[in-house]
Design a protein around this motif. Structure first.
Motif, PDB file in Angstrom:
ATOM      1  N   GLU A  45      -8.034  -1.547   1.564  1.00 27.78           N
ATOM      2  CA  GLU A  45      -6.620  -1.842   1.384  1.00 27.78           C
ATOM      3  C   GLU A  45      -5.987  -2.248   2.701  1.00 27.78           C
ATOM      4  OE1 GLU A  45      -5.216   1.926   0.094  1.00 27.78           O
ATOM      5  OE2 GLU A  45      -5.356   2.781   2.077  1.00 27.78           O
ATOM      6  N   ALA A  46      -4.779  -2.696   2.578  1.00 28.61           N
ATOM      7  CA  ALA A  46      -4.058  -3.143   3.768  1.00 28.61           C
ATOM      8  C   ALA A  46      -3.689  -1.967   4.662  1.00 28.61           C
ATOM      9  CB  ALA A  46      -2.798  -3.871   3.345  1.00 28.61           C
TER      10      ALA A  46
ATOM     11  N   THR B 175      11.768   6.137  -1.663  1.00 28.96           N
ATOM     12  CA  THR B 175      10.491   6.830  -1.847  1.00 28.96           C
ATOM     13  C   THR B 175      10.722   8.322  -2.081  1.00 28.96           C
ATOM     14  OG1 THR B 175      10.188   7.103   0.527  1.00 28.96           O
ATOM     15  CG2 THR B 175       9.124   5.218  -0.476  1.00 28.96           C
TER      16      THR B 175
ATOM     17  N   PHE C 156      11.075   9.308  -5.640  1.00 32.04           N
ATOM     18  CA  PHE C 156       9.832   9.360  -6.375  1.00 32.04           C
ATOM     19  C   PHE C 156       9.040  10.617  -6.146  1.00 32.04           C
ATOM     20  CE2 PHE C 156       7.216   7.140  -9.037  1.00 32.04           C
ATOM     21  CZ  PHE C 156       7.954   6.052  -9.405  1.00 32.04           C
TER      22      PHE C 156
ATOM     23  N   LEU D 256       5.085   3.698  -9.919  1.00 32.88           N
ATOM     24  CA  LEU D 256       4.488   3.219  -8.679  1.00 32.88           C
ATOM     25  C   LEU D 256       3.457   2.145  -9.002  1.00 32.88           C
ATOM     26  CD1 LEU D 256       3.898   6.468  -6.580  1.00 32.88           C
ATOM     27  CD2 LEU D 256       5.667   4.741  -6.274  1.00 32.88           C
ATOM     28  N   HIS D 257       3.461   1.096  -8.203  1.00 32.84           N
ATOM     29  CA  HIS D 257       2.511   0.009  -8.403  1.00 32.84           C
ATOM     30  C   HIS D 257       2.030  -0.459  -7.039  1.00 32.84           C
ATOM     31  CE1 HIS D 257       0.771  -3.441 -10.531  1.00 32.84           C
ATOM     32  NE2 HIS D 257       1.026  -4.089  -9.417  1.00 32.84           N
ATOM     33  N   TYR D 258       0.778  -0.880  -6.971  1.00 31.28           N
ATOM     34  CA  TYR D 258       0.286  -1.422  -5.708  1.00 31.28           C
ATOM     35  C   TYR D 258      -0.677  -2.559  -5.971  1.00 31.28           C
ATOM     36  CZ  TYR D 258      -3.434   1.823  -6.932  1.00 31.28           C
ATOM     37  OH  TYR D 258      -4.398   2.506  -7.601  1.00 31.28           O
ATOM     38  N   ILE D 259      -0.918  -3.349  -4.910  1.00 29.36           N
ATOM     39  CA  ILE D 259      -1.877  -4.451  -5.026  1.00 29.36           C
ATOM     40  C   ILE D 259      -3.208  -3.945  -4.490  1.00 29.36           C
ATOM     41  CG2 ILE D 259      -2.319  -6.864  -4.489  1.00 29.36           C
ATOM     42  CD1 ILE D 259       0.582  -7.174  -3.712  1.00 29.36           C
TER      43      ILE D 259
ATOM     44  N   VAL E 138       0.802  -1.231   0.000  1.00 36.26           N
ATOM     45  CA  VAL E 138       0.000   0.000   0.000  1.00 36.26           C
ATOM     46  C   VAL E 138       0.831   1.275   0.000  1.00 36.26           C
ATOM     47  CG1 VAL E 138      -2.152  -0.797   0.976  1.00 36.26           C
ATOM     48  CG2 VAL E 138      -0.319  -0.152   2.496  1.00 36.26           C
ATOM     49  N   ARG E 139       2.134   1.171   0.230  1.00 38.16           N
ATOM     50  CA  ARG E 139       2.964   2.374   0.255  1.00 38.16           C
ATOM     51  C   ARG E 139       2.775   3.211  -0.996  1.00 38.16           C
ATOM     52  NH1 ARG E 139       8.857   0.797   2.740  1.00 38.16           N
ATOM     53  NH2 ARG E 139       7.969   0.072   4.690  1.00 38.16           N
ATOM     54  N   ALA E 140       2.831   2.530  -2.134  1.00 39.29           N
ATOM     55  CA  ALA E 140       2.744   3.228  -3.408  1.00 39.29           C
ATOM     56  C   ALA E 140       1.413   3.959  -3.519  1.00 39.29           C
ATOM     57  CB  ALA E 140       2.898   2.234  -4.548  1.00 39.29           C
ATOM     58  N   LYS E 141       0.375   3.338  -2.978  1.00 37.11           N
ATOM     59  CA  LYS E 141      -0.963   3.906  -3.070  1.00 37.11           C
ATOM     60  C   LYS E 141      -1.076   5.202  -2.268  1.00 37.11           C
ATOM     61  CE  LYS E 141      -5.265   1.469  -3.124  1.00 37.11           C
ATOM     62  NZ  LYS E 141      -5.994   0.335  -2.553  1.00 37.11           N
ATOM     63  N   VAL E 142      -0.516   5.186  -1.069  1.00 36.45           N
ATOM     64  CA  VAL E 142      -0.588   6.379  -0.225  1.00 36.45           C
ATOM     65  C   VAL E 142       0.311   7.479  -0.798  1.00 36.45           C
ATOM     66  CG1 VAL E 142      -0.129   7.280   2.096  1.00 36.45           C
ATOM     67  CG2 VAL E 142      -1.275   5.089   1.818  1.00 36.45           C
ATOM     68  N   LEU E 143       1.464   7.091  -1.326  1.00 39.00           N
ATOM     69  CA  LEU E 143       2.331   8.080  -1.971  1.00 39.00           C
ATOM     70  C   LEU E 143       1.625   8.720  -3.160  1.00 39.00           C
ATOM     71  CD1 LEU E 143       5.968   6.706  -2.272  1.00 39.00           C
ATOM     72  CD2 LEU E 143       5.194   8.684  -0.985  1.00 39.00           C
ATOM     73  N   GLU E 144       0.926   7.874  -3.916  1.00 40.14           N
ATOM     74  CA  GLU E 144       0.211   8.370  -5.081  1.00 40.14           C
ATOM     75  C   GLU E 144      -0.870   9.372  -4.663  1.00 40.14           C
ATOM     76  OE1 GLU E 144      -0.245   5.520  -8.590  1.00 40.14           O
ATOM     77  OE2 GLU E 144      -2.264   5.706  -7.768  1.00 40.14           O
TER      78      GLU E 144
ATOM     79  N   SER F 253       5.338  -3.921  -6.431  1.00 42.03           N
ATOM     80  CA  SER F 253       5.012  -2.819  -5.526  1.00 42.03           C
ATOM     81  C   SER F 253       6.175  -2.425  -4.622  1.00 42.03           C
ATOM     82  CB  SER F 253       3.755  -3.124  -4.712  1.00 42.03           C
ATOM     83  OG  SER F 253       3.719  -4.449  -4.322  1.00 42.03           O
TER      84      SER F 253
ATOM     85  N   ILE G 280       9.199  -0.485  -3.640  1.00 42.89           N
ATOM     86  CA  ILE G 280       9.770   0.770  -4.114  1.00 42.89           C
ATOM     87  C   ILE G 280      11.273   0.754  -3.837  1.00 42.89           C
ATOM     88  CG2 ILE G 280       9.718   3.282  -3.932  1.00 42.89           C
ATOM     89  CD1 ILE G 280       6.859   2.985  -2.798  1.00 42.89           C
TER      90      ILE G 280
END
Lengths: 423, 344
Positions: free
Chosen positions: B343-344, A222, A225, B268-271, A194-200, B259, B261
């Motif tokens: 999400e997680a 990070t 990015f 950026l990619h996420y599940i 989920v890191r990428a998701k929150v960064l996004e 995902s 980084i």
């Protein structure tokens, strides 16, 4: 220019023991932030990158007025906020908000999301109207992706996953429409997935709401990015600052170089790098003389601030490589290395009582001959036998200052890039 | 590592349940994995996937209330059949443990030397004081702790040095197998690299096998021989690190890698979604609600472990043999929409 930080200092006095204070003994000062200057343009993302103990978190908090600076100033949009009293500062808090590292600890477990996220509206006396608060919270929840909103308004933090909690924390931070957001490790406690998701989300918010971020992190990956510029901190100071692209492409400070090399890559062809700086971030109460990084620096040379404690480290490092017998033999020559604890540019190493100091001088000479490339020796000016032991004199160190590199916008605090020290 | 080497430790169909008010949590659900002597095996997965429970289950250190089933074969015996006292005898000289938080595991009132003396007295009764000190100092030296610091207290050391002392305390009993649960998570990146270097040297200097439990795939890529990827209590893929990382077979492995980084990340990619509730896990393959390649079969039949090659095991219908699935079963699965926030 949204934020202007000039020569900011945050020093914490150590309390020491009661007896020590009663006797008026010096109890020490931690210079958590020690003369930091930088500027942040509107809409820019600056990464403050450093290891634990670098002062990055304190710096972020001092900028928001959550910690009182010892010196220097912080100006938000031309207003010197570091000089304001708490009551004067409060209305300005609307313009600057913080996202904390631990989403599990930054939400009150007894408040549901509608209350927690709407809380700043009440504190800032923007509205007390329940429906108005609820509709603004709903808008914020929608903005951070906690949708369908009705599902989340009445939820408690315990019902949420880590990523969802951090979204709620972000919603609370943006509900007042701030200009500056200090985000302290906002994704480091989240799962990789989920890191990428929150960064996004943070990138989207910047674009849509025109936010300016100070991104405080230990994670150079990070930061690459997310940031337009990065500042690398070590022991309370910025050692390198500049456009992210340039710093990642061509790191200058040996500390930045090692940090970048140490980050593991998900590439099985790469092995753990072995030639990384030894040791750890030193004691902030008694930082090394000269450049704080010199004891660990593979490229340190004469002006970097060599001193007594480096001699102790040299022996201790050596003693981990000797056999039992060799160590015992050396222990016969050298008395306590513990006496080298006081920072000084001359170090006296007493020989054990009844031993010949000349043998000790010979030992040092043989250590040097064995590892002539050890950076330590570049700082040694003189070794001579005196007072039943050996006295080592070091060259005087100079504290490096941030200075611009000739061709670009990067500034580095390292003697390697100072013409005055290049022969 | 080749399969002809007799495994040092062999986990067969291990299950661990925890009781909750809503019913049992199947934290580890039918896990089989072998570890060869001197091998470094990485165990990765999101938080809550059961990787720490598996590590603790092997060591017999699960909290009361946990129920175990299956086999943990070590030295010709099934450790699950051992009594608590027998297990205590195995831990230390047989199987050691390195914890995540070095500060909380050392007694602040005891000198480093006393920690070593206590450990050695417990497991090697009859050893002389001189022998104890010599052996402790030798291990500490190997960890970069100078003999002059032997009588210091834990607070006199930095975080990285305390972690080295913890490793030395495990190694002084010369275990054949070590479980390291997130050993570097609390450490800075430079110190992390130092500790990983030390762990990698274990094999060379001590011939110790290591189970490295971590959420960080990059660490596994750089330091392990083999990797096992865990999802929702099951191992979905295992094999040589080089193969799994360059050519992941299970979509979960692929998604997890994408995902991560790192400095070489370009996108950026996420599940989407979150790992399932282990009280009521989804039917079929547990990853199917989040899987970008799910087929109809995935929603109702659990995939068996298959071995596309000797070293590799994958639990995924995509690796099914030709003819094993019919046309209809191979049709793409129509999945429920996953909300951004789930999400997680």
């Amino acid at each position: 220019m949204l934020l202007d930080v000039a020569d900011l200092k945050v020093h914490f006095a150590l309390r020491g023991s009661f007896a020590a204070r009663l006797l008026g003994r010096e109890t020490g000062v931690v210079k958590a932030v020690d003369g930091v200057s930088f500027q942040l343009r509107r809409g820019e993302v600056l990464g403050l990158v450093g290891e634990s103990g670098s002062g990055k978190t304190t710096l972020g908090r001092a900028i928001l007025g959550l910690v009182r600076p010892t010196g220097g100033r912080v100006c938000l949009d031309g207003i010197e906020i570091s000089a304001l009293r708490e009551a004067q500062l409060r209305p300005l808090r609307r313009r600057m908000q913080m996202i904390f590292q631990d989403p599990h600890a930054s939400l009150n477990p007894a408040m549901n999301l509608a209350e927690a996220i709407g809380h700043p509206l009440r504190i800032q006396k923007i509205t007390r109207d329940k429906d108005e608060i609820r509709s603004q919270v709903a808008a914020a929840l929608d903005r951070v992706g906690l949708t369908p909103v009705e599902r989340f308004l009445d939820k408690y933090p315990a019902d949420l996953s880590g990523g969802q909690k951090q979204r709620a924390v972000i919603a609370r931070a943006i509900i007042l429409h701030p200009e500056l957001v200090v985000a302290d490790e906002p994704v480091s406690m989240l799962d990789m997935s989920v890191r990428a998701k929150v960064l996004e989300l943070m990138v989207d918010l910047k674009r849509d709401l025109g936010l300016t971020y100070l991104y405080v992190t230990h994670d150079l990956a990070t930061a690459r990015f997310f940031c337009d510029r990065v500042a690398i901190m070590y022991l309370g100071r910025i050692v390198e600052i500049g456009p992210a692209e340039q710093i990642y492409a061509e790191p200058r400070h040996p500390y930045t170089v090692s940090l970048l090399r140490a980050i593991p890559e998900p590439d099985p062809r790469r092995a753990v790098p072995r030639d990384l700086p030894r040791g750890e971030v030193p004691d902030a109460v008694h930082p090394p003389l000269g450049c704080a990084f010199h004891p660990r620096c593979p490229r340190a040379f004469a002006p970097c601030g060599w001193e007594s404690r480096d001699l102790r480290a040299l022996f201790e490092q050596r003693w981990t490589t000797l056999s039992e017998e060799e160590f015992a033999a050396e222990r016969e020559l050298v008395d306590a290395v513990g006496t080298l604890d006081i920072p000084a540019t001359t170090a006296h190493l007493p020989a054990l009582r009844g031993r010949d100091p000349a043998a000790l001088a010979d030992l040092l000479a043989s250590i040097r001959a064995h590892q002539p490339d050890e950076p330590f020796w570049r700082g040694v000016e003189d070794v001579h036998s005196a007072d039943g032991g050996v006295t080592v004199t070091f060259r005087d160190g100079v504290e490096p200052q941030l200075r611009p590199i000739a061709d670009g916008d990067v500034e580095v605090a390292c003697h390697l890039y100072d013409n005055a020290f290049q022969s | 590592m080749t399969t002809t080497v007799e495994p040092l430790l062999s986990v067969c169909d291990l299950r661990v349940w925890y009781g909750t008010s809503r019913g049992p949590v199947r934290a580890v659900d039918g896990v089989s994995v072998d570890i060869a002597p001197g091998e470094m095996l990485g165990l990765v997965g999101e938080s809550g996937c059961g990787k720490s429970t598996l590590g603790r289950g092997i060591l017999g250190l699960l909290p009361p209330g946990a129920v175990m089933d299956g086999e943990v074969r070590y030295g010709g015996n099934n450790l699950l059949a051992y009594t608590a006292e027998e297990m205590r005898q195995v831990r230390g000289p047989g199987i050691g443990l390195i914890f995540q938080e070095p500060m909380t595991r050392l007694n602040p009132l005891m000198r480093v030397s006393e920690h070593f003396a206590e450990t050695l007295r417990e497991h090697e009764p009859g050893m002389s004081r001189g022998e104890m000190a010599e052996r402790s100092l030798r291990v500490l030296r190997g960890m970069g702790i100078p003999p002059t610091r032997f009588r210091s207290y834990p607070h006199e050391f930095s975080g990285g040095m305390r972690q080295r002392i913890m490793i030395a305390l495990a190694l002084v009993l010369q275990p054949r197998f070590l479980v390291a649960d997130e050993p570097t998570t609390a450490l800075d990146v430079l110190v992390e690299a130092q500790i990983l270097g030390i762990l990698a040297d274990l094999r060379r200097n001590f011939d110790t096998a290591l189970l490295l439990i971590t959420h960080n795939l990059a660490i596994v890529a750089e330091s392990c021989d083999r990797v096992a990827v865990m999802y929702a209590g099951k191992i979905v893929e295992q094999g040589a690190v080089r193969d799994v990382f360059t050519e992941p077979r299970h979509p979960y492995t692929r998604e997890l890698l994408a995902s991560t980084i790192s400095l070489s990340t370009t996108r950026l990619h996420y599940i989407p979604g979150a790992p399932p509730d282990l009280v009521e896990p989804p039917a079929g393959c547990r990853f199917h609600p989040r899987c970008p390649e799910a087929m109809r079969v995935c929603a109702h039949r659990e995939p068996a472990q298959t071995s596309p090659d000797l070293q590799r095991r994958v639990a995924c219908w995509l690796a099914a043999r030709p003819g094993e699935l019919d046309e209809d079963e191979r049709e793409p699965l129509v999945q429920e929409v996953i909300h951004t926030a789930d999400e997680a």
